[in-house]
Design a protein around this motif. Structure first.
Motif, PDB file in Angstrom:
ATOM      1  N   LYS A  86       0.823  -1.213   0.000  1.00 21.60           N
ATOM      2  CA  LYS A  86       0.000   0.000   0.000  1.00 21.60           C
ATOM      3  C   LYS A  86       0.855   1.261   0.000  1.00 21.60           C
ATOM      4  CE  LYS A  86      -4.140  -1.901   2.161  1.00 21.60           C
ATOM      5  NZ  LYS A  86      -5.156  -1.715   3.216  1.00 21.60           N
ATOM      6  N   VAL A  87       1.994   1.206   0.684  1.00 21.86           N
ATOM      7  CA  VAL A  87       2.875   2.374   0.742  1.00 21.86           C
ATOM      8  C   VAL A  87       3.540   2.609  -0.602  1.00 21.86           C
ATOM      9  CG1 VAL A  87       4.985   3.294   1.772  1.00 21.86           C
ATOM     10  CG2 VAL A  87       3.309   2.129   3.218  1.00 21.86           C
ATOM     11  N   ILE A  88       3.966   1.530  -1.252  1.00 25.77           N
ATOM     12  CA  ILE A  88       4.759   1.644  -2.481  1.00 25.77           C
ATOM     13  C   ILE A  88       3.910   1.998  -3.688  1.00 25.77           C
ATOM     14  CG2 ILE A  88       6.246   0.353  -4.066  1.00 25.77           C
ATOM     15  CD1 ILE A  88       7.043  -1.325  -1.515  1.00 25.77           C
ATOM     16  N   LEU A  89       2.730   1.376  -3.820  1.00 23.04           N
ATOM     17  CA  LEU A  89       1.917   1.600  -5.008  1.00 23.04           C
ATOM     18  C   LEU A  89       1.217   2.958  -4.938  1.00 23.04           C
ATOM     19  CD1 LEU A  89       0.313  -1.931  -5.524  1.00 23.04           C
ATOM     20  CD2 LEU A  89       2.248  -0.929  -6.736  1.00 23.04           C
ATOM     21  N   VAL A  90       1.607   3.869  -5.809  1.00 19.01           N
ATOM     22  CA  VAL A  90       1.011   5.213  -5.825  1.00 19.01           C
ATOM     23  C   VAL A  90       0.040   5.371  -6.982  1.00 19.01           C
ATOM     24  CG1 VAL A  90       2.940   6.297  -4.652  1.00 19.01           C
ATOM     25  CG2 VAL A  90       2.996   6.096  -7.130  1.00 19.01           C
TER      26      VAL A  90
ATOM     27  N   LYS B 211      -3.266   0.710 -10.035  1.00 16.14           N
ATOM     28  CA  LYS B 211      -2.598  -0.394  -9.344  1.00 16.14           C
ATOM     29  C   LYS B 211      -3.153  -0.558  -7.938  1.00 16.14           C
ATOM     30  CE  LYS B 211       1.772  -0.382 -11.897  1.00 16.14           C
ATOM     31  NZ  LYS B 211       3.242  -0.265 -11.815  1.00 16.14           N
ATOM     32  N   LYS B 212      -3.478   0.579  -7.292  1.00 13.60           N
ATOM     33  CA  LYS B 212      -4.067   0.498  -5.951  1.00 13.60           C
ATOM     34  C   LYS B 212      -5.429  -0.183  -5.999  1.00 13.60           C
ATOM     35  CE  LYS B 212      -1.870   4.137  -3.242  1.00 13.60           C
ATOM     36  NZ  LYS B 212      -2.079   5.326  -2.412  1.00 13.60           N
ATOM     37  N   ASP B 213      -6.205   0.117  -7.065  1.00 12.07           N
ATOM     38  CA  ASP B 213      -7.525  -0.487  -7.218  1.00 12.07           C
ATOM     39  C   ASP B 213      -7.391  -1.995  -7.436  1.00 12.07           C
ATOM     40  OD1 ASP B 213     -10.452  -0.238  -7.562  1.00 12.07           O
ATOM     41  OD2 ASP B 213     -10.026  -0.877  -9.622  1.00 12.07           O
ATOM     42  N   LYS B 214      -6.422  -2.389  -8.253  1.00 11.53           N
ATOM     43  CA  LYS B 214      -6.181  -3.815  -8.488  1.00 11.53           C
ATOM     44  C   LYS B 214      -5.760  -4.498  -7.200  1.00 11.53           C
ATOM     45  CE  LYS B 214      -3.411  -7.021 -11.257  1.00 11.53           C
ATOM     46  NZ  LYS B 214      -2.325  -7.151 -12.266  1.00 11.53           N
ATOM     47  N   LEU B 215      -4.896  -3.825  -6.426  1.00  7.11           N
ATOM     48  CA  LEU B 215      -4.459  -4.355  -5.136  1.00  7.11           C
ATOM     49  C   LEU B 215      -5.656  -4.581  -4.215  1.00  7.11           C
ATOM     50  CD1 LEU B 215      -2.364  -4.926  -2.838  1.00  7.11           C
ATOM     51  CD2 LEU B 215      -2.284  -2.468  -2.471  1.00  7.11           C
TER      52      LEU B 215
ATOM     53  N   VAL C   7       6.457 -13.606  -2.359  1.00  7.66           N
ATOM     54  CA  VAL C   7       5.295 -14.075  -3.125  1.00  7.66           C
ATOM     55  C   VAL C   7       4.145 -13.072  -3.036  1.00  7.66           C
ATOM     56  CG1 VAL C   7       4.039 -15.435  -1.367  1.00  7.66           C
ATOM     57  CG2 VAL C   7       4.059 -16.187  -3.748  1.00  7.66           C
ATOM     58  N   LEU C   8       3.965 -12.431  -1.869  1.00  9.64           N
ATOM     59  CA  LEU C   8       2.893 -11.445  -1.729  1.00  9.64           C
ATOM     60  C   LEU C   8       3.204 -10.180  -2.528  1.00  9.64           C
ATOM     61  CD1 LEU C   8       1.980 -11.853   2.045  1.00  9.64           C
ATOM     62  CD2 LEU C   8       0.524 -12.378   0.079  1.00  9.64           C
ATOM     63  N   LEU C   9       4.455  -9.718  -2.479  1.00 14.36           N
ATOM     64  CA  LEU C   9       4.816  -8.517  -3.236  1.00 14.36           C
ATOM     65  C   LEU C   9       4.668  -8.750  -4.737  1.00 14.36           C
ATOM     66  CD1 LEU C   9       7.962  -7.226  -1.274  1.00 14.36           C
ATOM     67  CD2 LEU C   9       5.622  -6.341  -1.180  1.00 14.36           C
ATOM     68  N   HIS C  10       4.998  -9.944  -5.202  1.00 13.58           N
ATOM     69  CA  HIS C  10       4.830 -10.253  -6.630  1.00 13.58           C
ATOM     70  C   HIS C  10       3.342 -10.392  -6.974  1.00 13.58           C
ATOM     71  CE1 HIS C  10       6.271 -11.930 -10.528  1.00 13.58           C
ATOM     72  NE2 HIS C  10       5.104 -12.557 -10.476  1.00 13.58           N
ATOM     73  N   TYR C  11       2.601 -11.114  -6.152  1.00  8.75           N
ATOM     74  CA  TYR C  11       1.171 -11.350  -6.376  1.00  8.75           C
ATOM     75  C   TYR C  11       0.390 -10.043  -6.403  1.00  8.75           C
ATOM     76  CZ  TYR C  11      -3.561 -13.179  -5.373  1.00  8.75           C
ATOM     77  OH  TYR C  11      -4.900 -13.472  -5.407  1.00  8.75           O
ATOM     78  N   LEU C  12       0.772  -9.108  -5.535  1.00 10.29           N
ATOM     79  CA  LEU C  12       0.065  -7.838  -5.425  1.00 10.29           C
ATOM     80  C   LEU C  12       0.582  -6.782  -6.411  1.00 10.29           C
ATOM     81  CD1 LEU C  12      -0.216  -7.679  -1.529  1.00 10.29           C
ATOM     82  CD2 LEU C  12      -2.001  -8.352  -3.156  1.00 10.29           C
ATOM     83  N   GLY C  13       1.546  -7.145  -7.250  1.00 10.73           N
ATOM     84  CA  GLY C  13       1.987  -6.259  -8.317  1.00 10.73           C
ATOM     85  C   GLY C  13       3.028  -5.237  -7.920  1.00 10.73           C
ATOM     86  N   VAL C  14       3.704  -5.441  -6.794  1.00  5.14           N
ATOM     87  CA  VAL C  14       4.694  -4.470  -6.328  1.00  5.14           C
ATOM     88  C   VAL C  14       6.064  -4.735  -6.951  1.00  5.14           C
ATOM     89  CG1 VAL C  14       5.838  -3.494  -4.293  1.00  5.14           C
ATOM     90  CG2 VAL C  14       3.440  -4.182  -4.170  1.00  5.14           C
ATOM     91  N   VAL C  15       6.429  -6.021  -7.079  1.00  4.77           N
ATOM     92  CA  VAL C  15       7.708  -6.380  -7.691  1.00  4.77           C
ATOM     93  C   VAL C  15       7.453  -7.384  -8.807  1.00  4.77           C
ATOM     94  CG1 VAL C  15       8.963  -6.031  -5.525  1.00  4.77           C
ATOM     95  CG2 VAL C  15       8.189  -8.332  -6.145  1.00  4.77           C
ATOM     96  N   SER C  16       8.460  -7.583  -9.629  1.00  4.13           N
ATOM     97  CA  SER C  16       8.372  -8.559 -10.707  1.00  4.13           C
ATOM     98  C   SER C  16       9.607  -9.451 -10.657  1.00  4.13           C
ATOM     99  CB  SER C  16       8.280  -7.849 -12.062  1.00  4.13           C
ATOM    100  OG  SER C  16       8.186  -8.783 -13.111  1.00  4.13           O
ATOM    101  N   LEU C  17       9.405 -10.690 -10.226  1.00  3.42           N
ATOM    102  CA  LEU C  17      10.510 -11.645 -10.130  1.00  3.42           C
ATOM    103  C   LEU C  17      10.568 -12.492 -11.402  1.00  3.42           C
ATOM    104  CD1 LEU C  17       9.917 -12.882  -6.470  1.00  3.42           C
ATOM    105  CD2 LEU C  17      11.482 -11.100  -7.237  1.00  3.42           C
ATOM    106  N   LEU C  18      11.750 -12.997 -11.721  1.00  7.64           N
ATOM    107  CA  LEU C  18      11.921 -13.862 -12.883  1.00  7.64           C
ATOM    108  C   LEU C  18      11.766 -15.319 -12.482  1.00  7.64           C
ATOM    109  CD1 LEU C  18      14.956 -12.306 -14.791  1.00  7.64           C
ATOM    110  CD2 LEU C  18      12.526 -11.985 -15.208  1.00  7.64           C
TER     111      LEU C  18
END
Length: 502
Positions: free
Chosen positions: A94-98, A102-106, A190-201
């Motif tokens: 919530k802090v990172i996504l501005v 993206k906030k709505d998707k979260l 896994v939560l940060l990737h699932y919620l769209g904050v980071v993108s792991l390979l």
């Protein structure tokens, strides 16, 4: 939608105790033992009452512990029924996504609830008693015959290093690979990737330090360090989390002040705490490090029970206060030997690049002989350079062990107990063994050895004859990684394919 992320366990080969204080460095290897976190929507559709009441459900399942818990998560202030890595990861999102979209998707993802499953590789836990109960030999084949992600039993006895009569909760018998750090990192990632904050390979495309954008890995690292700090109730050195995120490395800890906000969560709103932590100046240092080519990490479980690392660290700190001059002298000697070992290992990696044929030949030859014969195997000047670095690394490590034993005796803790000393000395005298020691804080956890060439099988057989269970774990320089699916499904698919081949 399902997302699976894994994070590795670790082995600290140098830097035990010293790594607690900057600027002392430690060499840490990430391993093939990995924790897996799986997240999927708990509900196919958003429950109407969730919109109205602004709450959602979080279910956490640990099949190995036969445990399942469900929590209520407030979408307004991100509070959970208990403070955990899940709560920290969600608040950070919530802090990172501005971006509003993206906030709505979260928000929609959270309203569907979170179904989290956590799995740890067998290597994190001791299955020695189960193997002995089945009357199987103490071999890697016996370990490999156990089902992946086997059920875990609790050990009600106090671990070594805990005083008699001191209260302790029942714990899982572990091998000392950093299960809590690997688990925390996998859940946060896994939560940060699932919620769209980071993108792991995907793990198939990742090679340790390059498995995602640096900024994404840094976010995972910061949030995982914070969550682990709160879960453990203290600010540790953080090398285990760093290894779980970035993979094998040389590590210097962060200044403890960067996590000061995480120690006062009861006095500040969690959103403010996470904001402070994200904006803090993280001054840890990490640089790429892994074993030289043709060298293998081998771990063995002596069966003498685990150790209480916090209790041992506390005793060493008390000794430092009571005898500052002696302790400082000892730490300087250990730090110097640590640096020498690092220098020799890095030199071996360079020699492998510059003179591969000579390096390959001499490592193969040394793997079939004990260290006392190595210099006699030299045929040219390049092979001699390799041998000198091998012997230099060995001598540096023997000095590390000597001073660590001295520190243990002075502090009154079994950093390298006599039973481990006998085992390590015997191991270092075997053909093809470069180093053998107790990782991290030492004690009665699994021992490690660095093996040359193809000598692992013979060392494993010797360990079995000495009542030591060789583990399956090896070095894997990869850090946190996105997986292509549930590891249990992969195991079933592999088994089915094997049957078809038969």
């Amino acid at each position: 939608m399902e997302v699976v992320v894994s994070a590795p366990g670790k082995v600290l080969i140098t830097g035990g105790y010293l790594i607690l204080e900057r600027p002392n460095a430690g060499l840490v290897l990430s391993t093939t033992a990995r924790f897996y976190a799986i997240v999927r929507p708990l509900y196919n559709e958003i429950k109407p009452e969730s919109w109205a009441w602004a709450w959602t459900d979080v279910k956490v399942t640990s099949p190995q512990l036969s445990r399942e818990s469900t929590y209520k998560l407030s979408l307004k202030n991100s509070t959970l029924q208990c403070t955990s890595s899940r709560q920290y990861a969600i608040t950070a999102s919530k802090v990172i996504l501005v971006d509003e979209s993206k906030k709505d998707k979260l928000q929609k993802l959270l309203l569907q609830g979170l179904d989290i499953t956590i799995l740890g590789a067998n290597d994190f836990y001791s299955y020695r008693n189960e193997i002995e109960a089945r009357r199987l030999p103490l071999t890697t084949d016996a370990l490999a015959s156990l089902p992946p992600f086997s059920s875990i039993t609790f050990n009600s006895e106090a671990p070594n290093g805990v005083a008699a009569g001191e209260r302790c909760k029942p714990e899982v018998a572990k091998t000392g690979l950093g299960s809590s750090a690997a688990m925390t990192t996998s859940v946060v990632a896994v939560l940060l990737h699932y919620l769209g904050v980071v993108s792991l390979l995907l793990s198939e495309k990742s090679l340790g330090h390059g498995n995602a954008a640096n900024s994404d890995l840094d976010l995972v690292h910061i949030i995982a360090q914070s969550a682990h700090c709160v879960a453990q109730g203290k600010i540790g050195s953080g090398f285990d989390i760093s290894a779980a995120v970035y993979g094998s490395q040389k590590y210097v800890r962060f200044s403890p002040a960067v996590l000061s906000s995480a120690q006062v969560t009861g006095e500040k709103h969690l959103l403010d705490v996470v904001t402070d932590i994200l904006q803090a100046k993280w001054d840890h240092d990490k640089s790429q490090f892994s074993l030289p080519p043709l060298m293998t990490l081998l771990l063995g479980e002596p069966g003498t029970g685990g150790s209480s690392t916090p209790s041992m660290v506390g005793s060493v700190k008390q000794w430092q206060k009571s005898d500052p001059q002696k302790s400082q002298e000892t730490w300087k000697r250990i730090a110097s030997a640590n640096s020498m070992l690092e220098e020799q290992l890095k030199n071996l990696s360079k020699l492998a690049v510059d003179y591969w044929d000579a390096y390959n030949h001499i490592i193969s030859s040394c793997s079939r002989h004990a260290h006392g014969m190595w210099m006699q195997l030299v045929n040219d000047q390049y092979q001699e350079l390799v041998i000198k670095s091998l012997i230099g690394a060995r001598n540096a490590f023997l000095e590390i062990r000597l001073h660590m034993r001295e520190m243990g005796k002075a502090a009154g803790v079994p950093i390298e107990p006599e039973s481990q000393t006998r085992l390590l000395d015997a191991t270092m005298n075997l053909d093809g063994v470069l180093l053998a020691g107790v990782p991290g804080a030492g004690g009665f956890d699994a021992v490690f050895a660095i093996i040359l060439g193809e000598a692992s099988n013979s060392v494993g057989k010797t360990w079995t004859s000495l009542d030591v269970l060789p583990l399956l774990v090896k070095e894997d320089p990869r850090g946190v990684s996105l997986e292509s699916g549930d590891p249990r499904v992969k195991q079933v698919s592999a088994a089915v394919s094997g049957l078809r081949l038969v």
